[in-house]
Design a protein around this motif. Sequence first.
Motif, PDB file in Angstrom:
ATOM      1  N   UNK A 110       0.808  -1.224   0.000  1.00  0.00           N
ATOM      2  CA  UNK A 110       0.000   0.000   0.000  1.00  0.00           C
ATOM      3  C   UNK A 110       0.838   1.269   0.000  1.00  0.00           C
ATOM      4  N   UNK A 111       2.073   1.211   0.419  1.00  0.00           N
ATOM      5  CA  UNK A 111       2.888   2.408   0.526  1.00  0.00           C
ATOM      6  C   UNK A 111       3.534   2.879  -0.760  1.00  0.00           C
ATOM      7  N   UNK A 112       3.382   2.126  -1.838  1.00  0.00           N
ATOM      8  CA  UNK A 112       4.056   2.451  -3.091  1.00  0.00           C
ATOM      9  C   UNK A 112       3.118   2.084  -4.246  1.00  0.00           C
ATOM     10  N   UNK A 113       2.819   3.040  -5.118  1.00  0.00           N
ATOM     11  CA  UNK A 113       1.841   2.806  -6.184  1.00  0.00           C
ATOM     12  C   UNK A 113       2.229   1.633  -7.072  1.00  0.00           C
ATOM     13  N   UNK A 114       3.488   1.543  -7.479  1.00  0.00           N
ATOM     14  CA  UNK A 114       3.928   0.439  -8.324  1.00  0.00           C
ATOM     15  C   UNK A 114       3.744  -0.909  -7.649  1.00  0.00           C
ATOM     16  N   UNK A 171       1.668  -1.528  -5.192  1.00  0.00           N
ATOM     17  CA  UNK A 171       0.233  -1.735  -5.000  1.00  0.00           C
ATOM     18  C   UNK A 171      -0.411  -2.285  -6.275  1.00  0.00           C
ATOM     19  N   UNK A 172      -0.031  -1.758  -7.419  1.00  0.00           N
ATOM     20  CA  UNK A 172      -0.566  -2.266  -8.681  1.00  0.00           C
ATOM     21  C   UNK A 172      -0.100  -3.702  -8.928  1.00  0.00           C
ATOM     22  N   UNK A 173       1.164  -3.989  -8.654  1.00  0.00           N
ATOM     23  CA  UNK A 173       1.662  -5.359  -8.791  1.00  0.00           C
ATOM     24  C   UNK A 173       0.934  -6.310  -7.843  1.00  0.00           C
ATOM     25  N   UNK A 174       0.692  -5.865  -6.632  1.00  0.00           N
ATOM     26  CA  UNK A 174      -0.030  -6.701  -5.667  1.00  0.00           C
ATOM     27  C   UNK A 174      -1.434  -7.016  -6.186  1.00  0.00           C
TER      28      UNK A 174
END
Length: 150
Positions: free
Chosen positions: A105-109, A111-114
């Motif tokens: 959740x702390x990093x957009x990249x 978060x998208x990969x997750x």
Amino acid sequence: DECHAHADPELFQALRYNTDARDNGLVVCISTAGKDTSHWYYGIYQKSKRILAGEDLDTVHYAEVYEADPDKEFANDPDQWHKCNPSMGTSFPVDRFRRDLESAKGNLGEWLNFQRLKLNLWVREDEVCWLDVAGWSDQEKHLTDEALKE
């Protein structure tokens, strides 16, 4: 495995039709979600969704799709986590999934990969841009040469 990461659609077609010479030929495609909706695997994913919805009656294509519901709050809903990871609790612990989620959740990249790799959602960076392009001119700031030197 991880079909969304294989770039060559010709390989899939060759493998798919190579099984015709066998009475029990079988091709298994498994993957988490990708981000490129023009990728050959996205077409297989869409076909699988249509089969599961009863909109496609193809009798030789077996489909199973495990994914979170993108229209529901999935970040804090263990039911959604299990929906897209049916072996959670057996092949990996729920706590590990929760820790990975919180870390992402702390990093957009990340978060998208997750979302793609753990929740099986087809998300793209350009769908969640952080700056509204229509408001670009509102961001303009005129600085003097002196201010730029500072």
